[in-house]
Design a protein around this motif. Structure first.
Motif, PDB file in Angstrom:
ATOM      1  N   HIS A  63       0.802  -1.232   0.000  1.00 57.24           N
ATOM      2  CA  HIS A  63       0.000   0.000   0.000  1.00 57.24           C
ATOM      3  C   HIS A  63       0.831   1.276   0.000  1.00 57.24           C
ATOM      4  O   HIS A  63       0.340   2.321   0.411  1.00 57.24           O
ATOM      5  N   ASP A 122      -0.560   3.774   2.555  1.00 53.29           N
ATOM      6  CA  ASP A 122       0.233   3.610   3.781  1.00 53.29           C
ATOM      7  C   ASP A 122       1.563   4.319   3.537  1.00 53.29           C
ATOM      8  O   ASP A 122       2.524   3.708   3.059  1.00 53.29           O
ATOM      9  N   HIS A 129       2.592  -2.592   6.717  1.00 52.95           N
ATOM     10  CA  HIS A 129       1.528  -1.588   6.531  1.00 52.95           C
ATOM     11  C   HIS A 129       1.718  -0.420   7.481  1.00 52.95           C
ATOM     12  O   HIS A 129       2.550  -0.451   8.382  1.00 52.95           O
TER      13      HIS A 129
HETATM   14 ZN   LIG Z   1      -2.190  -1.226   4.470  1.00 52.20          ZN
END
Ligand SMILES: [Zn+2]
Length: 414
Positions: free
Chosen positions: A68, A88, A169
């Motif tokens: 992300h 993220d 993350h």
């Molecule tokens: Zn994430």
């Protein structure tokens, strides 16, 4: 057949292509033989189509992924219309800092897989339908992303026999702590250790494989002295679950692991265990210096963790863990047998330490008793089995040890 080209001409063109192909194959063959591992060696960089997905192969039995942290927004992929879109921030930079920290401390590299696409275009931590939402280029990137992790996992399975997948993350929750996702929800973590040790929680977690042979209980894996949470907390990075914070409170937001943890951890099969690590922003992800700190702690924590639970040598000194001798249990004898009040079971343990459990069945195959966490010191171990509560007859004691099972026949007389 294409109606615009007469058949004879098509054949001629195809033949010419074959000749070109044969020359190409001839030219390429010796190259391939000289370096069969070309493109998958540690230090190489592999890209998928249009460089949306990047794979940096490693030689340690560790895989870090950043799904992300991407920022590319190609026109050929329209924005996703449903699901989560939040980036993220700096998780790409975080996994690269982790890679550098491992190289500095161990001289070896973990495997790294990165998505460079913004989450509005692709969410690799979802099934393909929600991830790519029907766009063929996004679908291809999704397949490449998981294909690279699968390839890293296959190579680790062959060489080391066990490994660890870490999905990196960032969260925006109010509490500044790592959220460690083993596919165990917040409400499950609020159960007692005894309940968590019952067996079904371990089987439903991304540590299913490790839970079978760690010297600790399953609750110990999650929040004991050698849990990741405790090891992070001891080095100045608060984490849940761990000894200090055994569970998120009811009402706390908590990420327990997503698609990738489920797919690439060991919950359904395999020897690669998995975790999702969600880090807060300010102080861990936000600057080069903070990411270096987080990455340095990550190396220490993972090293302590794999030494304790997997029995590997110190990777900061010994380098790449080797496939250990397969663990084995040799049942010697139950004496006395037949018996009335009790008998002593003697067994020998060889190879790496694992978790030993035994289940007692009667002659009809009904479960009579379960013995969890039996002693597993190297060499001869003993334990007493009581027959006082059992009716006379034939019983089978089934030992389960690191994937091996062995059965001892017992006769109780009163
Ligand atoms: Zn994430």
């Amino acid at each position: 057949m294409n109606p615009f080209i007469p058949p004879a001409r098509r054949v001629k063109i195809d033949l010419r292509h074959y000749r070109v192909l044969a020359v190409l194959i001839f030219l390429l063959l010796p190259l391939r033989q000289e370096s069969p591992a070309r493109g998958h060696a540690p230090g190489d960089t592999l890209f998928g189509r249009n460089q949306y997905i990047e794979y940096l192969p490693g030689d340690l039995p560790l895989i870090f992924a950043a799904p992300h942290g991407g920022d590319r927004e190609p026109d050929e992929i329209p924005d996703r219309t449903y699901g989560t879109m939040v980036t993220d921030s700096y998780t790409r930079e975080t996994v690269l800092a982790i890679r550098r920290a491992f190289l500095e401390k161990t001289g070896h590299l973990p495997h790294i897989v990165i998505s460079h696409l913004r989450r509005t275009k692709l969410d690799p931590n979802r099934d393909i339908e929600e991830a790519a939402q029907g766009n063929p280029y996004a679908e291809q990137a999704w397949r490449e992303y998981h294909g690279f992790i699968d390839a890293a996992g296959d190579s680790i399975s062959r060489h080391t026999g066990a490994g660890f997948f870490i999905d990196i993350h960032g969260h925006g929750h109010p509490k500044k702590r790592l959220e460690l996702g083993y596919l165990i929800s917040g409400s499950s973590l609020r159960q007692s250790d005894n309940t968590l040790n019952g067996g079904s929680y371990a089987r439903g977690s991304s540590l299913r494989h490790l839970a079978q042979y760690t010297p600790d209980t399953f609750a110990g894996l999650l929040r004991g002295d050698y849990s990741l949470g405790t090891l992070f907390e001891q080095r100045g990075i608060p984490a849940v679950p761990g000894k200090e914070q055994p569970y998120p409170d009811a009402g706390d937001r908590f990420f327990s692991g997503g698609y990738s943890t489920r797919r690439h951890g060991s919950v359904s099969s395999g020897v690669i265990d998995g975790i999702q690590i969600e880090a807060w922003y300010e102080g861990l992800r936000d600057t080069d210096e903070n990411r270096r700190f987080y990455a340095g702690v990550m190396v220490q924590v993972i090293n302590a963790y794999v030494r304790h639970h997997y029995g590997w040598e110190d990777i900061t000194r010994a380098g790449i863990p080797q496939k250990p001798q397969p663990a084995a249990i040799k049942l010697s004898i139950a004496a006395p047998n037949p018996f009335s009040a009790s008998t002593t079971i003697r067994y020998e343990i060889q190879g790496r330490k694992s978790r030993l459990a035994a289940v007692l069945y009667d002659s009809m195959g009904r479960l009579c008793h379960r013995y969890d966490a039996l002693p597993v010191t190297e060499g001869v171990n003993t334990f007493r089995l009581s027959g006082a509560e059992l009716s006379p007859g034939v019983y089978f004691l089934n030992f389960r040890y690191s994937g091996y099972t062995e059965t001892l026949k017992l006769l109780i007389i009163h």
